[in-house]
Design a protein around this motif. Structure first.
Motif, short mmCIF file in Angstrom:
data_model
loop_
_atom_site.label_atom_id
_atom_site.label_comp_id
_atom_site.label_asym_id
_atom_site.label_seq_id
_atom_site.Cartn_x
_atom_site.Cartn_y
_atom_site.Cartn_z
N GLU A 149 0.82 -1.21 0.00
CA GLU A 149 0.00 0.00 0.00
C GLU A 149 0.86 1.26 0.00
N ALA A 150 1.93 1.25 0.80
CA ALA A 150 2.82 2.42 0.84
C ALA A 150 3.49 2.64 -0.51
N ARG A 151 3.85 1.54 -1.18
CA ARG A 151 4.50 1.67 -2.49
C ARG A 151 3.53 2.22 -3.54
N THR A 152 2.32 1.67 -3.59
CA THR A 152 1.36 2.12 -4.60
C THR A 152 0.87 3.54 -4.31
N MET A 153 0.73 3.90 -3.02
CA MET A 153 0.32 5.26 -2.67
C MET A 153 1.29 6.29 -3.24
N ARG A 154 2.57 5.92 -3.26
CA ARG A 154 3.60 6.83 -3.75
C ARG A 154 3.85 6.68 -5.24
N GLY A 155 3.08 5.81 -5.88
CA GLY A 155 3.21 5.64 -7.32
C GLY A 155 4.51 4.99 -7.75
N LEU A 156 5.09 4.14 -6.88
CA LEU A 156 6.36 3.49 -7.19
C LEU A 156 6.12 2.09 -7.74
N SER A 157 6.81 1.73 -8.80
CA SER A 157 6.79 0.35 -9.29
C SER A 157 7.76 -0.47 -8.45
N ARG A 158 7.62 -1.78 -8.50
CA ARG A 158 8.57 -2.63 -7.77
C ARG A 158 9.98 -2.43 -8.31
N LYS A 159 10.08 -2.21 -9.62
CA LYS A 159 11.40 -2.01 -10.23
C LYS A 159 12.07 -0.75 -9.68
N LEU A 160 11.31 0.34 -9.61
CA LEU A 160 11.87 1.58 -9.10
C LEU A 160 12.22 1.46 -7.61
N LEU A 161 11.34 0.82 -6.84
CA LEU A 161 11.62 0.62 -5.41
C LEU A 161 12.86 -0.24 -5.24
N SER A 162 13.03 -1.22 -6.11
CA SER A 162 14.21 -2.08 -6.06
C SER A 162 15.48 -1.26 -6.30
N GLN A 163 15.41 -0.37 -7.28
CA GLN A 163 16.58 0.45 -7.62
C GLN A 163 16.95 1.41 -6.49
N THR A 164 15.94 2.02 -5.87
CA THR A 164 16.22 3.03 -4.83
C THR A 164 16.56 2.40 -3.48
N SER A 165 16.07 1.19 -3.23
CA SER A 165 16.32 0.54 -1.94
C SER A 165 17.53 -0.38 -1.95
N GLY A 166 17.96 -0.79 -3.17
CA GLY A 166 19.08 -1.71 -3.26
C GLY A 166 18.68 -3.15 -3.01
N LEU A 167 17.38 -3.42 -2.97
CA LEU A 167 16.89 -4.78 -2.77
C LEU A 167 16.36 -5.33 -4.10
N SER A 168 16.34 -6.63 -4.23
CA SER A 168 15.88 -7.24 -5.47
C SER A 168 14.36 -7.13 -5.60
N GLU A 169 13.89 -7.09 -6.85
CA GLU A 169 12.44 -7.10 -7.08
C GLU A 169 11.82 -8.36 -6.49
N ARG A 170 12.56 -9.46 -6.56
CA ARG A 170 12.06 -10.74 -6.04
C ARG A 170 11.82 -10.64 -4.54
N TYR A 171 12.75 -10.02 -3.82
CA TYR A 171 12.57 -9.88 -2.36
C TYR A 171 11.35 -9.00 -2.05
N ILE A 172 11.21 -7.90 -2.78
CA ILE A 172 10.08 -7.00 -2.55
C ILE A 172 8.76 -7.71 -2.83
N ALA A 173 8.74 -8.51 -3.90
CA ALA A 173 7.53 -9.28 -4.24
C ALA A 173 7.20 -10.28 -3.13
N GLN A 174 8.24 -10.93 -2.59
CA GLN A 174 8.02 -11.88 -1.50
C GLN A 174 7.51 -11.17 -0.25
N LEU A 175 8.10 -10.01 0.05
CA LEU A 175 7.68 -9.24 1.22
C LEU A 175 6.21 -8.84 1.10
N GLU A 176 5.82 -8.35 -0.08
CA GLU A 176 4.44 -7.90 -0.29
C GLU A 176 3.44 -9.06 -0.28
N SER A 177 3.91 -10.26 -0.59
CA SER A 177 3.01 -11.42 -0.61
C SER A 177 2.92 -12.12 0.75
N GLY A 178 3.56 -11.52 1.78
CA GLY A 178 3.47 -12.10 3.11
C GLY A 178 4.54 -13.13 3.41
#
Length: 301
Positions: free
Chosen positions: A20-49
């Protein structure tokens, strides 16, 4: 619920909040991955519980000591007074919360809505028409028009892109709130066009709601997409269902916050002239004294 079920529910809720925080800010997983230094796969896993087990272990430690998890991971030491205030607010009535907010922000509880001045703020997704309609209605009423992003750039002698590159999103939001706070003292009637993501920052958005008559310019996701494309601000071409799905997700996450505005103007499937008439009528209906004053001033001129 068993301990395992509670932990599963906790991770699921954590994932929902991250998403919710990511979508509220209009960030894609790819962009969040680039700015956080974490993989898109990790972010996807985190968001899926399916977050890292370390957060569960830390939660167990906090529970064993009878303390809140957020107290364990706070960025800086939180005083006992802060924890007391937080716990009191949890059980406070809406009236008590409003009073506490007014004391802490230095504003009057009676300032909600128009904020005691003739100021209108337009909110909504990119492509809602905030800049176009804001400028046109300001010209019609003889008011000042300001675009918040342009004001931030003027005050800091940097483009928004440069501000993000140098200070990051947190730095931009700090400058956004500072610029908005200055605009609350703007002399004379004002129309303000805001960024679509301003609703994602609770303190800044609350300041906006208290100090401006806030109007949500609403449109269908397809119209938002087409308007942005027409403005040449969309890099992709064609239908691109994924991009539209992402925009729908952003709109869904922000709708409850946009709906806190004092008024809503529907801009779907109508020409700009009709949108302008609707917005002008809404402002004149809610601030009749202000529009009468500006009308007299125009006649004298």
């Amino acid at each position: 619920m068993s301990g395992v079920e509670l932990e599963t529910a906790f991770l699921s809720e954590l994932g929902r909040r991250v998403r919710e925080a990511r979508t509220m800010r209009g960030l894609s997983r790819k962009l969040l991955s680039q700015t956080s230094g974490l993989s898109e796969r990790y972010i996807a896993q985190l968001e899926s519980g399916q977050g890292n087990v370390s957060i569960i272990l830390l939660r167990r430690v906090a529970n064993a000591m009878g303390v809140r998890l957020d107290d364990m991971i706070a960025g800086e030491d939180s005083s006992s007074e802060w924890r007391l205030i937080r716990d009191l607010l949890r059980d406070a009535s809406p009236e008590q919360v409003a009073l506490a907010k007014s004391v802490l922000s230095g504003t009057s509880p009676q300032q909600s809505g128009q904020g005691g001045g003739i100021r209108v703020a337009l909110i909504g997704l990119r492509g809602a028409g905030k800049s176009t309609l804001g400028r046109l209605v300001a010209e019609r009423l003889g008011w000042t028009f300001i675009e918040l992003n342009a004001e931030i750039e003027r005050e800091n002698a940097l483009s928004v892109r440069e501000i993000y590159a140098i200070y990051g999103q947190e730095g931009y939001r700090r400058l956004e709130q500072r610029a908005l706070r200055r605009l609350t003292a703007h002399p004379g009637p004002l129309i303000l066009a805001t960024s679509g993501s301003i609703v994602a920052e609770p303190l800044t958005y609350d300041l906006l709601l208290q100090s401006f008559l806030t109007i949500w310019l609403q449109a269908r996701p397809e119209e938002h997409m087409q308007r942005v494309r027409d403005q040449g601000q969309l890099e992709t071409k064609g239908d691109h269902p994924a991009a539209l799905d992402e925009l729908r997700a952003v709109l869904i996450s922000r709708e409850p916050h946009y709906a806190r505005a004092a008024a809503t103007v529907d801009t779907s499937d109508v020409p700009v002239a009709t949108m302008l008439d609707r917005l002008t009528s809404e402002i004149e209906a809610r601030i009749p004294a202000a529009t009468e004053v500006t009308a007299k001033d125009r006649r004298r001129a």
